[in-house]
Scaffold this active site. Structure first.
Site, mmCIF file in Angstrom:
data_model
loop_
_atom_site.group_PDB
_atom_site.id
_atom_site.type_symbol
_atom_site.label_atom_id
_atom_site.label_comp_id
_atom_site.label_asym_id
_atom_site.label_seq_id
_atom_site.Cartn_x
_atom_site.Cartn_y
_atom_site.Cartn_z
ATOM 1 N N LYS A 187 -35.003 74.520 -48.241
ATOM 2 C CA LYS A 187 -34.176 73.377 -47.825
ATOM 3 C C LYS A 187 -33.685 73.562 -46.384
ATOM 4 C CE LYS A 187 -33.714 70.412 -51.359
ATOM 5 N NZ LYS A 187 -33.913 68.957 -51.263
ATOM 6 N N PHE A 218 -32.125 62.271 -61.357
ATOM 7 C CA PHE A 218 -30.694 62.118 -61.652
ATOM 8 C C PHE A 218 -29.962 61.399 -60.510
ATOM 9 C CE2 PHE A 218 -26.670 64.692 -60.861
ATOM 10 C CZ PHE A 218 -25.846 63.783 -61.519
ATOM 11 N N ILE A 219 -29.903 62.004 -59.341
ATOM 12 C CA ILE A 219 -29.161 61.392 -58.226
ATOM 13 C C ILE A 219 -29.893 60.133 -57.751
ATOM 14 C CG2 ILE A 219 -28.303 61.699 -55.858
ATOM 15 C CD1 ILE A 219 -27.978 64.687 -56.477
ATOM 16 N N TYR A 235 -35.157 78.617 -52.606
ATOM 17 C CA TYR A 235 -34.789 77.188 -52.587
ATOM 18 C C TYR A 235 -33.908 76.901 -51.375
ATOM 19 C CZ TYR A 235 -32.259 72.933 -54.106
ATOM 20 O OH TYR A 235 -31.664 71.696 -54.173
ATOM 21 N N ASP A 272 -42.058 58.421 -56.933
ATOM 22 C CA ASP A 272 -41.653 59.545 -57.794
ATOM 23 C C ASP A 272 -42.850 59.974 -58.628
ATOM 24 O OD1 ASP A 272 -40.380 61.145 -59.960
ATOM 25 O OD2 ASP A 272 -38.523 60.458 -59.019
ATOM 26 N N LEU A 285 -35.230 62.369 -51.476
ATOM 27 C CA LEU A 285 -34.589 63.201 -52.502
ATOM 28 C C LEU A 285 -35.596 63.985 -53.332
ATOM 29 C CD1 LEU A 285 -32.318 61.037 -51.840
ATOM 30 C CD2 LEU A 285 -31.547 61.362 -54.171
#
Ligand SMILES: NC(=O)c1ccc[n+]([C@@H]2O[C@H](COP(=O)([O-])OP(=O)(O)OC[C@H]3O[C@@H](n4cnc5c(N)ncnc54)[C@H](O)[C@@H]3O)[C@@H](O)[C@H]2O)c1
Length: 323
Positions: free
Chosen positions: A153, A11-12, A149, A31, A76
Site C-alpha cells: 500500500k 464492504f466499503i 500489505y 469488481d 478500492l
C-alpha cells in the site's frame, strides 16, 4: 459525475457506491467478486445510474473499458486481511501493486481524478501517537510477511504522489479500522465481525495476543463520508487519515460486543503464534490525528462505537435469521 469504484462490491465499496448514487452521480463498479458480493449491491441496483462490470483491475482491457468517460476513480480493489497477508504474501503484493499502477497510468493518460484507498497499516509500529499524515513508517523486517500489505500500500501511495507531481489530481485516504454491516467474518475476517459472530453464536470471543493493543474503530458511514469528500480539488496531492479518534483496547472491545449482543460467550486469549503462525508482529496502538481531514475535508466522525456496534450486531442477527 461519472464515477468508477473499483472493488465496489466489497464492504466499503458497496456503501460508498450507494452514497454516490444517493448524491446523484452515475456509478460504474469494476469488481472481480473475489471477496465482494453481488448481493451487497441489491440496494444500489435500485438506481438506474449503476453499471456493474465483473472483471479485474489487473486486466488492462477491462480497466480501460471501465474507465472510459469517467471523471473520478475511487480505487478500492485490493487484497487484504491479516491472514491473507501472512499466508499469501505474493497475492497481496501483486494484487495491490499491479492494479493500482494500471489505474494511475490510465488516469494520467485521461486526466481523471483518483482517490486511492490506503490504510493506517502504512504507519506500522510507530510508537509516536497520534499518527499524522507525515509521520514516519516503522516496519519490521521484510522477511516477516506481516508487513507486505503495509509495504504494498505504501508503494501504491508512492506511485500516487509520483503521478501527483506529474500533474495527476490524486488523493490518498488512509482508513483506520472501518466496521459495519456487510463486513463479513470469514477466516480472514476483521476483529469486530469475528467478535459479533462469536457472541451471537455463544462461542468464545478470541482475543489475539494479550488484548492490550489499541485501535480506533470507525463506523462505515464515517469512512464513506471522508472518502466522498476526498474527491474535492483542494484534496489533490494529499493523504488524509480517515477514522475515529476514540481509542479502545481489544479486551475492552470484546467486553463491549458481548454486552451489546446480550451474550454470555467467554472471552479467551489466543497467542499470536497460534492465530497466525510463528514470527507474527502486531502494532501496539493505532490512533489517527485527523486535523488535516477536519480542516480540508470538513470531516467529522459522527457515529459512536456503541451506536455503530448496535447497528452492526443487528445486521448480523438479521443475516443469521435469513440463513
Ligand atoms: N476495512 C478496513 O478497515 C480497511 C482499512 C484500511 C484500508 N482498507 C482498504 O479499503 C479498501 C476496501 O476494503 P474492504 O474492507 O471493503 O475490503 P473488501 O475485501 O470487502 O473489498 C475489496 C473489494 O475488491 C475486490 N477486488 C479484489 N481484487 C480485485 C481485482 N483485482 N479487481 C477487481 N476487484 C477486486 C473484491 O472482490 C472486493 O469487492 C481496500 O483497498 C482496503 O485495502 C480497508
Amino acid at each position: 459525475m461519472n464515477i468508477l469504484v473499483t472493488g465496489g462490491a466489497g464492504f466499503i465499496g458497496s456503501h460508498l457506491v450507494l452514497r454516490l448514487l444517493e448524491l446523484g452521480h452515475r456509478v460504474t463498479i469494476l469488481d472481480d467478486l473475489s471477496t465482494g458480493r453481488q448481493e451487497y449491491l441489491n440496494e444500489a441496483a435500485k438506481h438506474d445510474r449503476l453499471t456493474v462490470l465483473h472483471g479485474s483491475v489487473t486486466d488492462p482491457l477491462a480497466l480501460r473499458s471501465a474507465m472510459e468517460n469517467c471523471d473520478v476513480v475511487y480505487h478500492l480493489a485490493a487484497v487484504l486481511g491479516v491472514k491473507n497477508t501472512v499466508e499469501n504474501p505474493l497475492k497481496v503484493i501483486e494484487g495491490n501493486i499491479d492494479g493500482t499502477r494500471g489505474v494511475l497510468e490510465l488516469a494520467y493518460e485521461q486526466g481523471t481524478k483518483v482517490v486511492f484507498a490506503s490504510t493506517s497499516e502504512v504507519y506500522g509500529k510507530n510508537s509516536q501517537l497520534p499518527f499524522r499524515e507525515d509521520s514516519d513508517r516503522v516496519l519490521g523486517a521484510p522477511s516477516i510477511h506481516r508487513w507486505c500489505y503495509a509495504t504494498a500500500k505504501a508503494i501504491d501511495e508512492h506511485l500516487c504522489f509520483a503521478y501527483a507531481e506529474k500533474g495527476l489530481p490524486v488523493t490518498v485516504v488512509r482508513y483506520f479500522n472501518a466496521y459495519g454491516p456487510r463486513q463479513v467474518s470469514s477466516q480472514y475476517g476483521s476483529v469486530i465481525p469475528r467478535f459479533i459472530r462469536a457472541a451471537l453464536h455463544g462461542e468464545p470471543l478470541e482475543v489475539h495476543g494479550d488484548g492490550t493493543q489499541i485501535r480506533c474503530f470507525t463506523f462505515i458511514s464515517d469512512t464513506v463520508a471522508g472518502t466522498v469528500a476526498a474527491m474535492a480539488p483542494q484534496a489533490n496531492g494529499l493523504a488524509f487519515n480517515i477514522g475515529s479518534e476514540k481509542p479502545i483496547t481489544i479486551n475492552e472491545l470484546a467486553v463491549k460486543v458481548r454486552e451489546l449482543a446480550g451474550s454470555e460467550s467467554p472471552i479467551v486469549q489466543v497467542p499470536y503464534e497460534k492465530a497466525y503462525g510463528p514470527g507474527y508482529e502486531d502494532m501496539p496502538a493505532r490512533i489517527p490525528d485527523i486535523s488535516r481531514a477536519k480542516a480540508i475535508l470538513q470531516y467529522k466522525p459522527m457515529v459512536s462505537l456503541d451506536e455503530g456496534l448496535r447497528i452492526s450486531i443487528e445486521w448480523f442477527r438479521q443475516q443469521m435469521k435469513d440463513g
